[in-house]
Design an enzyme around this catalytic site. Sequence first.
Site, short mmCIF file in Angstrom:
data_model
loop_
_atom_site.label_atom_id
_atom_site.label_comp_id
_atom_site.label_asym_id
_atom_site.label_seq_id
_atom_site.Cartn_x
_atom_site.Cartn_y
_atom_site.Cartn_z
N ASP A 34 -43.01 -22.43 5.06
CA ASP A 34 -41.99 -21.53 5.61
C ASP A 34 -41.26 -20.73 4.54
OD1 ASP A 34 -40.54 -23.48 4.38
OD2 ASP A 34 -39.42 -24.12 6.14
N GLY A 35 -41.66 -20.89 3.27
CA GLY A 35 -41.07 -20.09 2.20
C GLY A 35 -39.99 -20.81 1.40
N GLU A 36 -39.59 -22.00 1.84
CA GLU A 36 -38.58 -22.73 1.05
C GLU A 36 -39.22 -23.30 -0.22
OE1 GLU A 36 -36.59 -25.64 3.49
OE2 GLU A 36 -35.66 -24.09 4.73
N GLN A 93 -23.22 -6.77 -12.15
CA GLN A 93 -22.19 -6.63 -11.10
C GLN A 93 -21.06 -7.58 -11.48
OE1 GLN A 93 -22.28 -4.49 -8.42
NE2 GLN A 93 -20.34 -5.21 -7.57
N HIS A 126 -24.51 -9.30 -20.02
CA HIS A 126 -24.05 -7.90 -20.00
C HIS A 126 -22.60 -7.78 -20.47
CE1 HIS A 126 -24.14 -3.74 -19.00
NE2 HIS A 126 -23.08 -3.87 -18.24
N LYS A 188 -21.39 12.06 -23.47
CA LYS A 188 -21.63 13.31 -22.74
C LYS A 188 -20.63 14.35 -23.21
CE LYS A 188 -23.57 11.86 -18.41
NZ LYS A 188 -23.26 11.23 -17.17
N ARG A 190 -19.39 18.53 -22.69
CA ARG A 190 -19.54 19.75 -21.92
C ARG A 190 -19.21 20.95 -22.82
NH1 ARG A 190 -19.40 20.87 -16.48
NH2 ARG A 190 -18.81 18.72 -15.98
N ASP A 215 -30.13 -1.70 -26.62
CA ASP A 215 -29.46 -1.95 -25.34
C ASP A 215 -29.74 -3.38 -24.91
OD1 ASP A 215 -27.90 -1.35 -23.18
OD2 ASP A 215 -29.23 0.15 -22.31
C1 R5P Z 1 -26.32 -0.78 -18.18
O1 R5P Z 1 -25.14 -0.97 -18.10
C2 R5P Z 1 -27.23 -1.63 -19.01
O2 R5P Z 1 -26.64 -1.94 -20.23
C3 R5P Z 1 -28.57 -0.95 -19.23
O3 R5P Z 1 -28.37 0.24 -19.97
C4 R5P Z 1 -29.21 -0.61 -17.91
O4 R5P Z 1 -29.21 -1.73 -17.07
C5 R5P Z 1 -30.62 -0.14 -18.11
O5 R5P Z 1 -31.17 0.12 -16.85
P1 R5P Z 1 -32.29 1.20 -16.67
O6 R5P Z 1 -33.42 0.82 -17.58
O7 R5P Z 1 -32.67 1.10 -15.21
O8 R5P Z 1 -31.72 2.54 -16.99
#
Ligand code: R5P
Length: 292
Positions: A34-36, A93, A126, A188, A190, A215
């Site tokens: 059943d997937g458990e 999150q 993170h 960024k 402008r 990263d």
């Molecule tokens: C974002 O806050 C993380 O530090 C990474 O930069 C991010 O999760 C990378 O995700 P993706 O490869 O989808 O751009």
Amino acid sequence: MTVVATHSSLGLAARVAELLSDELVLVEEKLFPDGERYLRVPCKLEGDVILVHSTHPPQDERIMELLLAIDAVRGAGAKRVVVVTPYLAYARQDKRFLEGEPISIGVVLQAVQAVGADALVVVDIHKPSSLDEWLRIPHINVLPIKQLAEYFKGRLRDPLILAPDKGALHRARDMARVLDADYDYLEKRRDRVTGEIRVLPKSMSVEGRDVLIVDDIISTGGTLAAAAKSAISAGARGVYAACTHALLVSGALDKVYGAGVREVVATDTVPSPISKVSVAEPIAEALKRLSP
Ligand code: R5P
């Protein structure tokens, strides 16, 4: 001590056990019709036990396995369960960005603690402060910066270590220290006249230099590809990349190489074709620090 491993990170667990001269026990796993999920520790345990289990995709299944494994290890006789999750899912999150959202990392950490973990070791979470925020048990966030930096030692010309955003600057700074290089982050900007938005290093020039983008995660590869394109259009000589967790959602590597990155390397927290740098040593060091 004993190292108990699931299939999620068997290679890494075996290296950690070897470094600590510990016995390695492999958890038996299967799926009910059943997937458990079902798992079993096939022997009696005693004393301090290290459970190594990574929660890379499929994350939800692996989180359930983690919780079951903690209980199984405890039930098999462990006095103290030290959990190592080389990749801890849901860490991005880390707050309620929008009203009505959960704080997913809080849910995961509280569950791990509630089910019986006595200490937790993670790799490059993170936001490191999530651990202090949600855990009462001892915890260590292992940073594999030295290991990743060493991979590139002597291979880059006039290197600039670049973080894709300000939040990731600490990784670039730490890596720059090891490589004796400059560091910066992308921002960024402008153009006040044309209104055009360009992403450029905050204060350093990349002109004619090798750029190493660092990263925590490569998931879709979008962040890295955008950072690489910015560095190349600003005149970088070559662009390289290092990350801790290579989640590599389908097509991510094509995107990254297509953006002009010459080489990308990751650690073995998540198994992948680019996971060439092992975090076994810094994990073993962290575990020694957690020993009573
Ligand atoms: C974002 O806050 C993380 O530090 C990474 O930069 C991010 O999760 C990378 O995700 P993706 O490869 O989808 O751009």
